[in-house]
Design a protein around this motif. Structure first.
Motif, PDB file in Angstrom:
ATOM      1  N   SER A  42       2.503   4.630  -2.951  1.00  0.00           N
ATOM      2  CA  SER A  42       1.407   3.858  -2.385  1.00  0.00           C
ATOM      3  C   SER A  42       0.748   4.672  -1.274  1.00  0.00           C
ATOM      4  O   SER A  42       1.275   5.704  -0.833  1.00  0.00           O
ATOM      5  N   ASP A  44      -1.489   4.197   2.559  1.00  0.00           N
ATOM      6  CA  ASP A  44      -1.913   3.265   3.600  1.00  0.00           C
ATOM      7  C   ASP A  44      -3.323   3.597   4.089  1.00  0.00           C
ATOM      8  O   ASP A  44      -3.975   4.519   3.587  1.00  0.00           O
ATOM      9  N   GLN A  80       7.762  -2.207  -5.707  1.00  0.00           N
ATOM     10  CA  GLN A  80       6.470  -1.893  -5.110  1.00  0.00           C
ATOM     11  C   GLN A  80       6.652  -1.466  -3.667  1.00  0.00           C
ATOM     12  O   GLN A  80       7.561  -1.935  -2.968  1.00  0.00           O
ATOM     13  N   ALA A  82       4.185  -1.601  -0.343  1.00  0.00           N
ATOM     14  CA  ALA A  82       2.938  -2.263   0.051  1.00  0.00           C
ATOM     15  C   ALA A  82       2.695  -2.070   1.542  1.00  0.00           C
ATOM     16  O   ALA A  82       3.273  -2.796   2.361  1.00  0.00           O
ATOM     17  N   GLN A 255      -5.196   4.412  -7.046  1.00  0.00           N
ATOM     18  CA  GLN A 255      -5.419   3.637  -5.838  1.00  0.00           C
ATOM     19  C   GLN A 255      -6.631   4.227  -5.132  1.00  0.00           C
ATOM     20  O   GLN A 255      -6.980   5.390  -5.330  1.00  0.00           O
TER      21      GLN A 255
END
Length: 278
Positions: A42, A44, A80, A82, A255
Protein backbone atom coordinates in the motif's frame (compact mmCIF):
# COMPACT_ATOMS: atom_id res chain seq x y z
CA UNK A 1 -4.40 17.02 -10.86
CA UNK A 2 -2.97 13.65 -11.73
CA UNK A 3 -1.62 14.55 -15.16
CA UNK A 4 1.50 16.65 -15.82
CA UNK A 5 2.12 18.53 -19.03
CA UNK A 6 4.42 16.84 -21.51
CA UNK A 7 7.63 18.62 -22.44
CA UNK A 8 11.18 17.58 -23.30
CA UNK A 9 10.59 13.83 -23.07
CA UNK A 10 12.29 11.59 -25.63
CA UNK A 11 10.85 8.27 -24.48
CA UNK A 12 8.29 6.39 -26.55
CA UNK A 13 4.95 8.19 -26.58
CA UNK A 14 1.41 7.07 -27.34
CA UNK A 15 -1.67 8.90 -28.53
CA UNK A 16 -5.43 8.75 -28.15
CA UNK A 17 -8.34 10.59 -29.75
CA UNK A 18 -10.64 12.57 -27.49
CA UNK A 19 -13.47 14.77 -28.76
CA UNK A 20 -11.77 14.98 -32.12
CA UNK A 21 -8.41 16.02 -30.67
CA UNK A 22 -5.20 13.99 -30.61
CA UNK A 23 -3.74 13.74 -27.12
CA UNK A 24 -0.11 12.70 -26.72
CA UNK A 25 0.76 10.98 -23.46
CA UNK A 26 3.81 9.37 -21.89
CA UNK A 27 4.39 7.22 -18.86
CA UNK A 28 7.62 8.08 -17.05
CA UNK A 29 8.98 5.52 -14.58
CA UNK A 30 9.99 7.02 -11.23
CA UNK A 31 10.94 4.15 -8.89
CA UNK A 32 10.59 0.40 -8.36
CA UNK A 33 9.89 -1.49 -5.16
CA UNK A 34 10.77 -5.19 -5.11
CA UNK A 35 8.38 -7.70 -3.58
CA UNK A 36 7.35 -11.35 -3.69
CA UNK A 37 4.30 -12.56 -5.64
CA UNK A 38 2.14 -13.05 -2.52
CA UNK A 39 3.15 -9.85 -0.71
CA UNK A 40 0.62 -7.17 0.25
CA UNK A 41 1.38 -3.51 -0.39
CA UNK A 42 0.00 0.00 0.00
CA UNK A 43 0.95 3.68 -0.31
CA UNK A 44 0.28 6.52 2.14
CA UNK A 45 -0.35 10.21 1.45
CA UNK A 46 3.36 11.06 1.71
CA UNK A 47 3.94 8.30 -0.86
CA UNK A 48 5.74 5.98 1.51
CA UNK A 49 5.33 2.43 0.23
CA UNK A 50 4.58 -0.48 2.59
CA UNK A 51 5.20 -4.12 1.65
CA UNK A 52 4.42 -7.10 3.89
CA UNK A 53 4.58 -10.87 3.61
CA UNK A 54 2.89 -11.57 6.93
CA UNK A 55 6.25 -12.28 8.58
CA UNK A 56 7.67 -8.78 8.35
CA UNK A 57 6.73 -5.39 6.99
CA UNK A 58 8.95 -2.89 5.17
CA UNK A 59 8.52 0.84 4.71
CA UNK A 60 10.15 2.67 1.79
CA UNK A 61 10.16 6.43 1.33
CA UNK A 62 8.94 8.08 -1.86
CA UNK A 63 12.35 7.70 -3.53
CA UNK A 64 12.57 3.96 -2.89
CA UNK A 65 14.89 4.02 0.14
CA UNK A 66 14.15 1.40 2.81
CA UNK A 67 13.46 3.30 6.04
CA UNK A 68 12.12 0.69 8.47
CA UNK A 69 11.54 -3.04 8.75
CA UNK A 70 9.74 -4.87 11.55
CA UNK A 71 8.76 -8.45 12.36
CA UNK A 72 4.97 -8.84 12.60
CA UNK A 73 4.52 -12.60 12.97
CA UNK A 74 2.19 -12.18 15.96
CA UNK A 75 -0.31 -10.18 13.87
CA UNK A 76 -1.31 -13.12 11.68
CA UNK A 77 -1.30 -13.39 7.91
CA UNK A 78 -1.81 -9.98 6.34
CA UNK A 79 -4.86 -9.33 4.14
CA UNK A 80 -4.66 -5.56 3.67
CA UNK A 81 -2.43 -2.65 4.68
CA UNK A 82 -4.47 0.55 5.05
CA UNK A 83 -2.67 3.81 5.83
CA UNK A 84 -4.81 6.22 7.83
CA UNK A 85 -2.12 8.89 7.52
CA UNK A 86 1.70 9.00 7.52
CA UNK A 87 1.70 8.30 11.27
CA UNK A 88 -0.79 5.44 11.42
CA UNK A 89 -1.01 2.22 9.43
CA UNK A 90 -3.75 -0.41 9.85
CA UNK A 91 -2.73 -4.05 9.49
CA UNK A 92 -5.82 -6.14 8.71
CA UNK A 93 -5.72 -9.91 9.11
CA UNK A 94 -8.75 -11.77 7.79
CA UNK A 95 -7.31 -14.92 9.31
CA UNK A 96 -7.47 -13.49 12.82
CA UNK A 97 -10.28 -10.95 12.22
CA UNK A 98 -8.18 -8.23 13.80
CA UNK A 99 -6.98 -4.70 13.12
CA UNK A 100 -3.50 -3.84 14.37
CA UNK A 101 -1.93 -0.37 14.37
CA UNK A 102 1.62 0.69 13.49
CA UNK A 103 3.21 4.14 13.74
CA UNK A 104 5.57 5.82 11.27
CA UNK A 105 8.44 3.56 12.40
CA UNK A 106 6.29 0.40 12.06
CA UNK A 107 6.13 0.05 15.83
CA UNK A 108 2.89 -1.31 17.30
CA UNK A 109 1.15 1.56 19.08
CA UNK A 110 -1.71 -0.21 20.89
CA UNK A 111 -3.41 -3.54 21.29
CA UNK A 112 -5.02 -5.02 18.21
CA UNK A 113 -8.78 -4.64 17.84
CA UNK A 114 -10.89 -7.75 17.63
CA UNK A 115 -13.57 -7.08 15.03
CA UNK A 116 -15.99 -9.20 17.01
CA UNK A 117 -16.27 -6.19 19.32
CA UNK A 118 -18.18 -4.52 16.46
CA UNK A 119 -20.27 -7.66 15.81
CA UNK A 120 -18.16 -8.32 12.72
CA UNK A 121 -17.29 -11.98 12.33
CA UNK A 122 -16.13 -12.58 8.76
CA UNK A 123 -14.60 -9.33 7.51
CA UNK A 124 -13.23 -9.57 3.96
CA UNK A 125 -12.41 -5.97 3.06
CA UNK A 126 -11.57 -2.70 4.79
CA UNK A 127 -11.26 0.84 3.45
CA UNK A 128 -10.04 3.94 5.26
CA UNK A 129 -12.21 7.04 5.30
CA UNK A 130 -11.34 10.70 4.80
CA UNK A 131 -13.22 11.30 8.03
CA UNK A 132 -10.82 10.92 10.96
CA UNK A 133 -10.79 7.59 12.79
CA UNK A 134 -13.56 5.97 10.75
CA UNK A 135 -13.15 2.75 8.80
CA UNK A 136 -15.34 0.88 6.33
CA UNK A 137 -15.52 -2.87 6.90
CA UNK A 138 -17.31 -5.39 4.71
CA UNK A 139 -18.53 -8.43 6.69
CA UNK A 140 -19.53 -11.47 4.66
CA UNK A 141 -22.02 -12.40 7.38
CA UNK A 142 -25.37 -11.13 6.05
CA UNK A 143 -23.38 -9.21 3.40
CA UNK A 144 -23.02 -6.25 5.77
CA UNK A 145 -21.13 -3.00 5.20
CA UNK A 146 -20.25 -1.11 8.38
CA UNK A 147 -18.60 2.23 9.08
CA UNK A 148 -16.91 1.80 12.44
CA UNK A 149 -15.18 4.17 14.85
CA UNK A 150 -11.56 3.40 15.69
CA UNK A 151 -11.73 5.77 18.66
CA UNK A 152 -14.69 4.16 20.40
CA UNK A 153 -14.51 0.38 20.62
CA UNK A 154 -17.70 -1.25 19.37
CA UNK A 155 -19.22 1.94 17.93
CA UNK A 156 -20.82 1.52 14.50
CA UNK A 157 -21.68 4.79 12.71
CA UNK A 158 -23.46 3.22 9.75
CA UNK A 159 -24.64 -0.29 8.94
CA UNK A 160 -26.01 -1.55 5.61
CA UNK A 161 -27.27 -5.14 5.67
CA UNK A 162 -27.60 -7.27 2.52
CA UNK A 163 -25.41 -5.04 0.35
CA UNK A 164 -25.07 -7.74 -2.32
CA UNK A 165 -28.82 -8.18 -2.52
CA UNK A 166 -29.55 -4.44 -2.56
CA UNK A 167 -27.04 -3.76 -5.36
CA UNK A 168 -27.55 -7.07 -7.16
CA UNK A 169 -23.92 -8.17 -6.84
CA UNK A 170 -22.32 -11.55 -7.43
CA UNK A 171 -19.34 -10.75 -5.22
CA UNK A 172 -17.54 -7.84 -3.58
CA UNK A 173 -13.99 -7.68 -4.90
CA UNK A 174 -12.93 -4.33 -3.44
CA UNK A 175 -14.21 -1.34 -1.51
CA UNK A 176 -12.57 2.08 -1.37
CA UNK A 177 -13.44 5.59 -0.33
CA UNK A 178 -12.17 8.53 -2.41
CA UNK A 179 -13.33 12.13 -2.57
CA UNK A 180 -16.89 12.16 -1.29
CA UNK A 181 -17.79 8.66 -2.39
CA UNK A 182 -17.56 5.00 -1.50
CA UNK A 183 -16.89 2.64 -4.41
CA UNK A 184 -17.94 -1.01 -4.34
CA UNK A 185 -16.42 -3.21 -7.05
CA UNK A 186 -17.78 -6.48 -8.42
CA UNK A 187 -15.51 -7.74 -11.21
CA UNK A 188 -18.40 -9.54 -12.90
CA UNK A 189 -20.99 -6.73 -12.64
CA UNK A 190 -19.18 -3.38 -12.45
CA UNK A 191 -18.46 -0.43 -10.19
CA UNK A 192 -21.03 1.09 -7.83
CA UNK A 193 -20.61 4.62 -6.48
CA UNK A 194 -22.32 5.26 -3.15
CA UNK A 195 -22.68 8.36 -1.01
CA UNK A 196 -21.55 8.36 2.60
CA UNK A 197 -24.98 7.10 3.71
CA UNK A 198 -24.90 4.11 1.38
CA UNK A 199 -27.18 5.56 -1.28
CA UNK A 200 -26.44 4.50 -4.86
CA UNK A 201 -25.36 7.41 -7.07
CA UNK A 202 -23.87 5.78 -10.18
CA UNK A 203 -23.13 2.38 -11.65
CA UNK A 204 -20.73 1.46 -14.45
CA UNK A 205 -21.12 -1.98 -16.03
CA UNK A 206 -18.19 -4.40 -16.06
CA UNK A 207 -15.86 -4.12 -19.05
CA UNK A 208 -13.56 -6.92 -17.97
CA UNK A 209 -11.70 -4.93 -15.34
CA UNK A 210 -9.69 -6.68 -12.64
CA UNK A 211 -9.52 -3.89 -10.07
CA UNK A 212 -10.24 -0.20 -9.53
CA UNK A 213 -8.62 2.88 -8.00
CA UNK A 214 -9.72 6.48 -7.52
CA UNK A 215 -8.05 9.76 -6.63
CA UNK A 216 -9.29 12.37 -4.17
CA UNK A 217 -10.85 14.38 -7.00
CA UNK A 218 -13.17 11.41 -7.60
CA UNK A 219 -11.61 10.35 -10.89
CA UNK A 220 -12.24 6.63 -11.26
CA UNK A 221 -9.64 4.29 -12.79
CA UNK A 222 -10.57 0.77 -13.98
CA UNK A 223 -7.79 -1.69 -14.79
CA UNK A 224 -8.35 -4.20 -17.58
CA UNK A 225 -6.01 -6.26 -19.77
CA UNK A 226 -3.38 -3.82 -21.09
CA UNK A 227 -5.43 -0.66 -20.52
CA UNK A 228 -6.58 1.65 -17.77
CA UNK A 229 -10.00 3.20 -18.32
CA UNK A 230 -10.48 6.59 -16.67
CA UNK A 231 -13.70 8.45 -15.94
CA UNK A 232 -13.93 12.23 -15.66
CA UNK A 233 -10.19 12.79 -15.88
CA UNK A 234 -9.93 15.09 -18.89
CA UNK A 235 -13.31 16.83 -19.04
CA UNK A 236 -14.35 16.62 -15.40
CA UNK A 237 -17.73 15.07 -16.22
CA UNK A 238 -17.90 11.80 -14.34
CA UNK A 239 -19.25 9.88 -17.34
CA UNK A 240 -16.44 11.04 -19.67
CA UNK A 241 -14.35 7.94 -20.49
CA UNK A 242 -10.73 7.97 -21.71
CA UNK A 243 -8.58 4.87 -22.22
CA UNK A 244 -4.79 4.78 -21.80
CA UNK A 245 -2.49 1.92 -22.71
CA UNK A 246 -0.61 0.59 -19.69
CA UNK A 247 3.16 1.15 -19.49
CA UNK A 248 3.98 -2.50 -18.72
CA UNK A 249 2.62 -5.99 -19.20
CA UNK A 250 1.44 -8.16 -16.31
CA UNK A 251 -0.07 -5.38 -14.17
CA UNK A 252 -2.59 -6.81 -11.69
CA UNK A 253 -3.15 -4.01 -9.15
CA UNK A 254 -2.92 -0.25 -8.98
CA UNK A 255 -3.10 2.60 -6.50
CA UNK A 256 -3.10 6.36 -6.96
CA UNK A 257 -1.44 8.88 -4.70
CA UNK A 258 -0.82 12.51 -5.48
CA UNK A 259 0.36 12.83 -9.09
CA UNK A 260 1.59 9.25 -9.28
CA UNK A 261 0.16 5.89 -10.27
CA UNK A 262 1.53 2.73 -8.67
CA UNK A 263 1.25 -0.50 -10.65
CA UNK A 264 1.90 -3.94 -9.22
CA UNK A 265 3.38 -6.75 -11.29
CA UNK A 266 4.24 -10.15 -9.81
CA UNK A 267 7.54 -9.11 -8.19
CA UNK A 268 7.57 -5.30 -8.34
CA UNK A 269 5.59 -2.19 -7.55
CA UNK A 270 6.28 0.40 -10.26
CA UNK A 271 5.81 4.12 -9.62
CA UNK A 272 4.84 6.19 -12.67
CA UNK A 273 3.87 9.70 -13.65
CA UNK A 274 1.56 10.21 -16.62
CA UNK A 275 2.41 13.23 -18.80
CA UNK A 276 0.20 14.52 -21.57
CA UNK A 277 -0.61 17.39 -23.88
CA UNK A 278 -3.30 18.12 -26.43
Amino acid sequence: MLFLMLGGYLSAQDTLMHNGDTIVYLWSAEHQFKMNPDDIWSVDKLENVYISDGESIKKYDSTGVLKFQQSIKSFGQVTQLAPVNSMKLIYFSQEQQTLCFLDNTLTATEDCIDLADYQIYNAEWIATSTRPELLWVYDNVNSTLKLISLNTLGEVNLEIVNVMGILGLNSIDKILEAGQYLYVFDASKGVYQLDFYGGLLNKWDSIGETTIAADQESHLFRLRNEEVVTLGLLQGAIEEQVIFQLPKEGISEMQIMGTHLYFRTSKTVHKYTLHFNN
